[in-house]
Design a protein around this motif. Structure first.
Motif, PDB file in Angstrom:
ATOM      1  N   PHE A   1       0.828  -1.201   0.000  1.00  0.00           N
ATOM      2  CA  PHE A   1       0.000   0.000   0.000  1.00  0.00           C
ATOM      3  C   PHE A   1       0.864   1.254   0.000  1.00  0.00           C
ATOM      4  O   PHE A   1       0.593   2.203  -0.740  1.00  0.00           O
ATOM      5  N   PHE A   2       1.921   1.272   0.800  1.00  0.00           N
ATOM      6  CA  PHE A   2       2.814   2.432   0.878  1.00  0.00           C
ATOM      7  C   PHE A   2       3.485   2.694  -0.471  1.00  0.00           C
ATOM      8  O   PHE A   2       3.510   3.838  -0.940  1.00  0.00           O
ATOM      9  N   VAL A   3       4.010   1.669  -1.098  1.00  0.00           N
ATOM     10  CA  VAL A   3       4.688   1.836  -2.389  1.00  0.00           C
ATOM     11  C   VAL A   3       3.697   2.301  -3.456  1.00  0.00           C
ATOM     12  O   VAL A   3       4.003   3.208  -4.244  1.00  0.00           O
ATOM     13  N   ALA A   4       2.491   1.727  -3.485  1.00  0.00           N
ATOM     14  CA  ALA A   4       1.479   2.144  -4.458  1.00  0.00           C
ATOM     15  C   ALA A   4       1.059   3.589  -4.218  1.00  0.00           C
ATOM     16  O   ALA A   4       0.891   4.364  -5.166  1.00  0.00           O
ATOM     17  N   PHE A   5       0.903   3.970  -2.963  1.00  0.00           N
ATOM     18  CA  PHE A   5       0.513   5.340  -2.624  1.00  0.00           C
ATOM     19  C   PHE A   5       1.579   6.335  -3.067  1.00  0.00           C
ATOM     20  O   PHE A   5       1.264   7.356  -3.686  1.00  0.00           O
ATOM     21  N   ILE A   6       2.826   6.044  -2.780  1.00  0.00           N
ATOM     22  CA  ILE A   6       3.913   6.947  -3.164  1.00  0.00           C
ATOM     23  C   ILE A   6       4.024   7.027  -4.684  1.00  0.00           C
ATOM     24  O   ILE A   6       4.213   8.115  -5.250  1.00  0.00           O
TER      25      ILE A   6
ATOM     26  N   LYS B   1       1.620   6.636  -6.885  1.00  0.00           N
ATOM     27  CA  LYS B   1       0.481   7.438  -7.356  1.00  0.00           C
ATOM     28  C   LYS B   1       0.714   8.911  -7.090  1.00  0.00           C
ATOM     29  O   LYS B   1       0.427   9.763  -7.941  1.00  0.00           O
ATOM     30  N   GLN B   2       1.243   9.249  -5.914  1.00  0.00           N
ATOM     31  CA  GLN B   2       1.530  10.647  -5.593  1.00  0.00           C
ATOM     32  C   GLN B   2       2.564  11.225  -6.553  1.00  0.00           C
ATOM     33  O   GLN B   2       2.424  12.362  -7.013  1.00  0.00           O
ATOM     34  N   ILE B   3       3.601  10.473  -6.864  1.00  0.00           N
ATOM     35  CA  ILE B   3       4.641  10.946  -7.777  1.00  0.00           C
ATOM     36  C   ILE B   3       4.053  11.180  -9.165  1.00  0.00           C
ATOM     37  O   ILE B   3       4.330  12.206  -9.796  1.00  0.00           O
ATOM     38  N   SER B   4       3.218  10.256  -9.634  1.00  0.00           N
ATOM     39  CA  SER B   4       2.633  10.433 -10.965  1.00  0.00           C
ATOM     40  C   SER B   4       1.681  11.627 -11.005  1.00  0.00           C
ATOM     41  O   SER B   4       1.656  12.370 -11.988  1.00  0.00           O
ATOM     42  N   MET B   5       0.916  11.845  -9.934  1.00  0.00           N
ATOM     43  CA  MET B   5       0.015  12.999  -9.884  1.00  0.00           C
ATOM     44  C   MET B   5       0.801  14.303  -9.836  1.00  0.00           C
ATOM     45  O   MET B   5       0.429  15.283 -10.491  1.00  0.00           O
ATOM     46  N   ASP B   6       1.879  14.346  -9.059  1.00  0.00           N
ATOM     47  CA  ASP B   6       2.716  15.548  -8.991  1.00  0.00           C
ATOM     48  C   ASP B   6       3.377  15.829 -10.333  1.00  0.00           C
ATOM     49  O   ASP B   6       3.461  16.981 -10.762  1.00  0.00           O
ATOM     50  N   LYS B   7       3.840  14.784 -10.993  1.00  0.00           N
ATOM     51  CA  LYS B   7       4.478  14.954 -12.298  1.00  0.00           C
ATOM     52  C   LYS B   7       3.484  15.527 -13.300  1.00  0.00           C
ATOM     53  O   LYS B   7       3.818  16.440 -14.059  1.00  0.00           O
ATOM     54  N   ALA B   8       2.262  15.007 -13.316  1.00  0.00           N
ATOM     55  CA  ALA B   8       1.237  15.522 -14.222  1.00  0.00           C
ATOM     56  C   ALA B   8       0.894  16.972 -13.903  1.00  0.00           C
ATOM     57  O   ALA B   8       0.730  17.799 -14.804  1.00  0.00           O
ATOM     58  N   SER B   9       0.812  17.290 -12.628  1.00  0.00           N
ATOM     59  CA  SER B   9       0.516  18.663 -12.227  1.00  0.00           C
ATOM     60  C   SER B   9       1.630  19.612 -12.658  1.00  0.00           C
ATOM     61  O   SER B   9       1.364  20.717 -13.140  1.00  0.00           O
ATOM     62  N   HIS B  10       2.865  19.203 -12.506  1.00  0.00           N
ATOM     63  CA  HIS B  10       3.986  20.048 -12.905  1.00  0.00           C
ATOM     64  C   HIS B  10       4.050  20.209 -14.414  1.00  0.00           C
ATOM     65  O   HIS B  10       4.415  21.288 -14.906  1.00  0.00           O
ATOM     66  N   GLU B  11       3.700  19.157 -15.150  1.00  0.00           N
ATOM     67  CA  GLU B  11       3.673  19.272 -16.611  1.00  0.00           C
ATOM     68  C   GLU B  11       2.641  20.306 -17.052  1.00  0.00           C
ATOM     69  O   GLU B  11       2.879  21.071 -17.976  1.00  0.00           O
ATOM     70  N   VAL B  12       1.491  20.339 -16.389  1.00  0.00           N
ATOM     71  CA  VAL B  12       0.469  21.326 -16.721  1.00  0.00           C
ATOM     72  C   VAL B  12       0.967  22.726 -16.395  1.00  0.00           C
ATOM     73  O   VAL B  12       0.757  23.668 -17.166  1.00  0.00           O
ATOM     74  N   MET B  13       1.634  22.892 -15.254  1.00  0.00           N
ATOM     75  CA  MET B  13       2.136  24.214 -14.876  1.00  0.00           C
ATOM     76  C   MET B  13       3.246  24.689 -15.798  1.00  0.00           C
ATOM     77  O   MET B  13       3.375  25.886 -16.050  1.00  0.00           O
ATOM     78  N   LEU B  14       4.044  23.780 -16.342  1.00  0.00           N
ATOM     79  CA  LEU B  14       5.143  24.170 -17.209  1.00  0.00           C
ATOM     80  C   LEU B  14       4.717  24.353 -18.658  1.00  0.00           C
ATOM     81  O   LEU B  14       5.468  24.909 -19.462  1.00  0.00           O
ATOM     82  N   ASP B  15       3.531  23.874 -18.982  1.00  0.00           N
ATOM     83  CA  ASP B  15       3.024  24.037 -20.342  1.00  0.00           C
ATOM     84  C   ASP B  15       2.770  25.516 -20.590  1.00  0.00           C
ATOM     85  O   ASP B  15       2.151  26.202 -19.795  1.00  0.00           O
ATOM     86  N   HIS B  16       3.227  26.025 -21.733  1.00  0.00           N
ATOM     87  CA  HIS B  16       3.112  27.458 -22.007  1.00  0.00           C
ATOM     88  C   HIS B  16       1.982  27.766 -22.975  1.00  0.00           C
ATOM     89  O   HIS B  16       1.986  28.796 -23.626  1.00  0.00           O
TER      90      HIS B  16
END
Length: 66
Positions: free
Chosen positions: A34-39, A41-56
């Protein structure tokens, strides 16, 4: 309150004192999975969020520095 234990020599003869005794390794593995899956998922969500913020593009979300 009286437990009925008069000597510590009777302890090996007693049954488990809590439910699911003996399943600790299984629960540890479940917790680790559960811990590994949670981490992950969090990393993938953060990466997607950062990609949206960096999109110009015009639909991009403003970064905190803007």
């Amino acid at each position: 309150m009286h437990t009925g234990i008069t000597s510590l020599t009777q302890l090996p003869n007693m049954a488990e004192l809590y439910p699911f005794a003996g399943f600790e390794p299984l629960f540890a593995v479940i917790g680790l999975v559960f811990f590994v899956a949670f981490i992950a998922k969090q990393i993938s969500m953060d990466k997607a969020s950062h990609e949206v913020m960096l999109d110009h593009s015009a639909e991009a979300v403003a970064t905190p520095a803007e």
